[in-house]
Design a protein around this motif. Sequence first.
Motif, PDB file in Angstrom:
ATOM      1  N   ARG A 130      31.069 120.327  -5.986  1.00  0.00           N
ATOM      2  CA  ARG A 130      30.918 119.132  -8.108  1.00  0.00           C
ATOM      3  C   ARG A 130      29.525 119.607  -8.497  1.00  0.00           C
ATOM      4  NH1 ARG A 130      35.528 118.049  -5.091  1.00  0.00           N
ATOM      5  NH2 ARG A 130      37.288 117.512  -5.608  1.00  0.00           N
ATOM      6  N   SER A 131      29.248 119.445  -9.536  1.00  0.00           N
ATOM      7  CA  SER A 131      27.831 119.645 -10.071  1.00  0.00           C
ATOM      8  C   SER A 131      26.995 118.062  -9.704  1.00  0.00           C
ATOM      9  CB  SER A 131      27.365 118.976 -11.284  1.00  0.00           C
ATOM     10  OG  SER A 131      27.802 118.452 -11.915  1.00  0.00           O
ATOM     11  N   PRO A 132      25.902 117.609  -9.599  1.00  0.00           N
ATOM     12  CA  PRO A 132      25.459 116.564  -9.117  1.00  0.00           C
ATOM     13  C   PRO A 132      25.388 115.523 -10.399  1.00  0.00           C
ATOM     14  CG  PRO A 132      24.089 118.916  -8.883  1.00  0.00           C
ATOM     15  CD  PRO A 132      24.777 119.368  -9.460  1.00  0.00           C
ATOM     16  N   GLU A 133      25.588 115.764 -11.837  1.00  0.00           N
ATOM     17  CA  GLU A 133      25.882 115.492 -12.523  1.00  0.00           C
ATOM     18  C   GLU A 133      26.995 114.799 -12.211  1.00  0.00           C
ATOM     19  OE1 GLU A 133      22.766 118.128 -13.610  1.00  0.00           O
ATOM     20  OE2 GLU A 133      25.098 118.761 -12.910  1.00  0.00           O
ATOM     21  N   GLN A 134      28.236 115.342 -11.978  1.00  0.00           N
ATOM     22  CA  GLN A 134      29.704 115.038 -11.190  1.00  0.00           C
ATOM     23  C   GLN A 134      29.689 114.056 -10.913  1.00  0.00           C
ATOM     24  OE1 GLN A 134      31.619 119.004 -11.020  1.00  0.00           O
ATOM     25  NE2 GLN A 134      33.052 118.056 -12.019  1.00  0.00           N
ATOM     26  N   LEU A 135      28.852 114.172  -9.324  1.00  0.00           N
ATOM     27  CA  LEU A 135      28.284 113.160  -8.220  1.00  0.00           C
ATOM     28  C   LEU A 135      28.050 111.730  -8.595  1.00  0.00           C
ATOM     29  CD1 LEU A 135      27.471 116.077  -4.945  1.00  0.00           C
ATOM     30  CD2 LEU A 135      29.796 114.791  -6.025  1.00  0.00           C
ATOM     31  N   ARG A 136      26.717 112.155  -9.843  1.00  0.00           N
ATOM     32  CA  ARG A 136      25.792 110.866 -10.064  1.00  0.00           C
ATOM     33  C   ARG A 136      27.335 109.838 -10.671  1.00  0.00           C
ATOM     34  NH1 ARG A 136      24.544 107.159 -10.243  1.00  0.00           N
ATOM     35  NH2 ARG A 136      22.532 106.308 -10.343  1.00  0.00           N
ATOM     36  N   ALA A 137      27.613 110.842 -12.102  1.00  0.00           N
ATOM     37  CA  ALA A 137      28.786 109.635 -12.639  1.00  0.00           C
ATOM     38  C   ALA A 137      29.851 109.303 -11.623  1.00  0.00           C
ATOM     39  CB  ALA A 137      29.668 110.706 -13.243  1.00  0.00           C
ATOM     40  N   LEU A 138      30.586 110.170 -10.600  1.00  0.00           N
ATOM     41  CA  LEU A 138      31.112 109.404  -9.789  1.00  0.00           C
ATOM     42  C   LEU A 138      30.970 107.671  -8.792  1.00  0.00           C
ATOM     43  CD1 LEU A 138      33.792 108.987  -7.680  1.00  0.00           C
ATOM     44  CD2 LEU A 138      32.856 110.272  -6.512  1.00  0.00           C
ATOM     45  N   ILE A 139      29.218 107.981  -8.432  1.00  0.00           N
ATOM     46  CA  ILE A 139      28.334 106.976  -8.590  1.00  0.00           C
ATOM     47  C   ILE A 139      27.921 105.810  -9.374  1.00  0.00           C
ATOM     48  CG2 ILE A 139      26.187 106.225  -7.552  1.00  0.00           C
ATOM     49  CD1 ILE A 139      25.838 108.954  -6.390  1.00  0.00           C
TER      50      ILE A 139
END
Length: 69
Positions: free
Chosen positions: A12-21
Motif C-alpha cells: 500500500r502507498s504511504p497515503e493509504q497507510l496514513r489514511a488507515l491510521i
Amino acid sequence: MPLIEVTLTEGRSPEQLRALISGLTRAAADAIDAPLQNIRVVLRELPETHWAAGDVTIAERRAREEGTP
C-alpha cells in the motif's frame, strides 16, 4: 491509552497507510471517547510470502489465481 495493532501485507502507498491510521484513530476516539493524543496505532506490513491460511501463502494464492505456476 488505546493501542490498535494492524497486520497487513505490503504494497500500500504511504497515503493509504496514513489514511488507515487517521481512520482508525478517529474510530477509536468516537467509539470510546478517547483523546486523540492517547490513541496509538501500530501497522505491521508483511511480505505476501509470510502470511498463510490453510498452508497456502497469499503469494501462492495470487499466483494460482493469475494462472502462474
